[in-house]
Scaffold this motif. Structure first.
Motif, PDB file in Angstrom:
ATOM      1  N   LYS A  92     -14.375  -2.360  -8.141  1.00 52.55           N
ATOM      2  CA  LYS A  92     -14.573  -3.550  -7.172  1.00 52.55           C
ATOM      3  C   LYS A  92     -14.116  -3.071  -5.757  1.00 52.55           C
ATOM      4  O   LYS A  92     -14.749  -3.200  -4.862  1.00 52.55           O
ATOM      5  CB  LYS A  92     -13.671  -4.800  -7.645  1.00 52.55           C
ATOM      6  CG  LYS A  92     -13.877  -5.847  -6.653  1.00 52.55           C
ATOM      7  CD  LYS A  92     -13.060  -7.054  -7.463  1.00 52.55           C
ATOM      8  CE  LYS A  92     -12.882  -8.130  -6.155  1.00 52.55           C
ATOM      9  NZ  LYS A  92     -11.842  -9.248  -6.519  1.00 52.55           N
ATOM     10  N   ASN A  93     -12.982  -2.498  -5.631  1.00 53.47           N
ATOM     11  CA  ASN A  93     -12.408  -1.887  -4.309  1.00 53.47           C
ATOM     12  C   ASN A  93     -13.130  -0.912  -3.809  1.00 53.47           C
ATOM     13  O   ASN A  93     -13.323  -0.843  -2.514  1.00 53.47           O
ATOM     14  CB  ASN A  93     -10.868  -1.652  -4.514  1.00 53.47           C
ATOM     15  CG  ASN A  93      -9.950  -2.983  -5.054  1.00 53.47           C
ATOM     16  OD1 ASN A  93     -10.315  -4.051  -4.646  1.00 53.47           O
ATOM     17  ND2 ASN A  93      -8.910  -2.574  -5.303  1.00 53.47           N
TER      18      ASN A  93
ATOM     19  N   ASN B 131       0.797  -1.184   0.104  1.00 50.88           N
ATOM     20  CA  ASN B 131       0.158   0.249  -0.200  1.00 50.88           C
ATOM     21  C   ASN B 131       0.980   1.306   0.254  1.00 50.88           C
ATOM     22  O   ASN B 131       0.529   2.335  -0.455  1.00 50.88           O
ATOM     23  CB  ASN B 131      -1.055  -0.221   1.245  1.00 50.88           C
ATOM     24  CG  ASN B 131      -1.991  -1.210   0.869  1.00 50.88           C
ATOM     25  OD1 ASN B 131      -2.269  -1.686   0.147  1.00 50.88           O
ATOM     26  ND2 ASN B 131      -2.614  -1.300   2.150  1.00 50.88           N
TER      27      ASN B 131
END
Length: 123
Positions: A91-92, A19
């Protein structure tokens, strides 16, 4: 590039590293074509296991954020497939927004957050 790992977080270390590298790319702290530190060097720099770094780099490669070359290591090479990127983002984002709505975050607050984050990445 400064990577900060929260060893007390419930989030896996490899996920935190992944991330932070993605955030670095989005904010231009890490640029296209830049070589990331070797697995060994990154592990030593942030005090984690080499296998953890390798897992993060492998995930970044699978997701199209880096290319791995045996001679040069992991190089930032963002996959420019816009259709694929939109599908993954959709989607996320759906899950993130659902969590926020369940916790009472308003549409207006979400819009402000998204606008601020986009502004941060454009600068």
């Amino acid at each position: 590039m400064i990577i900060e790992i929260d060893f007390n977080s419930d989030e896996a270390l490899y996920q935190q590293l992944r991330n932070q590298i993605i955030l670095g790319i989005a904010t231009s702290v890490i640029r296209e074509g830049e070589i990331l530190p070797s697995v060994r060097q990154m592990a030593d720099d942030i005090g984690i296991n080499m296998h953890t770094v390798n897992k993060a780099y492998s995930l970044l490669r699978q997701e199209g954020f880096v290319k791995v070359d045996r001679r040069h290591g992991a190089m930032v090479a963002v996959d420019a497939d816009a259709l694929k990127a939109r599908a993954v983002a959709d989607k996320n984002l759906r899950v993130i927004l659902a969590e926020a709505v369940c916790r009472g975050v308003t549409r207006e607050e979400l819009h402000r957050m998204v606008d601020q984050i986009c502004d941060d990445y454009r600068s």
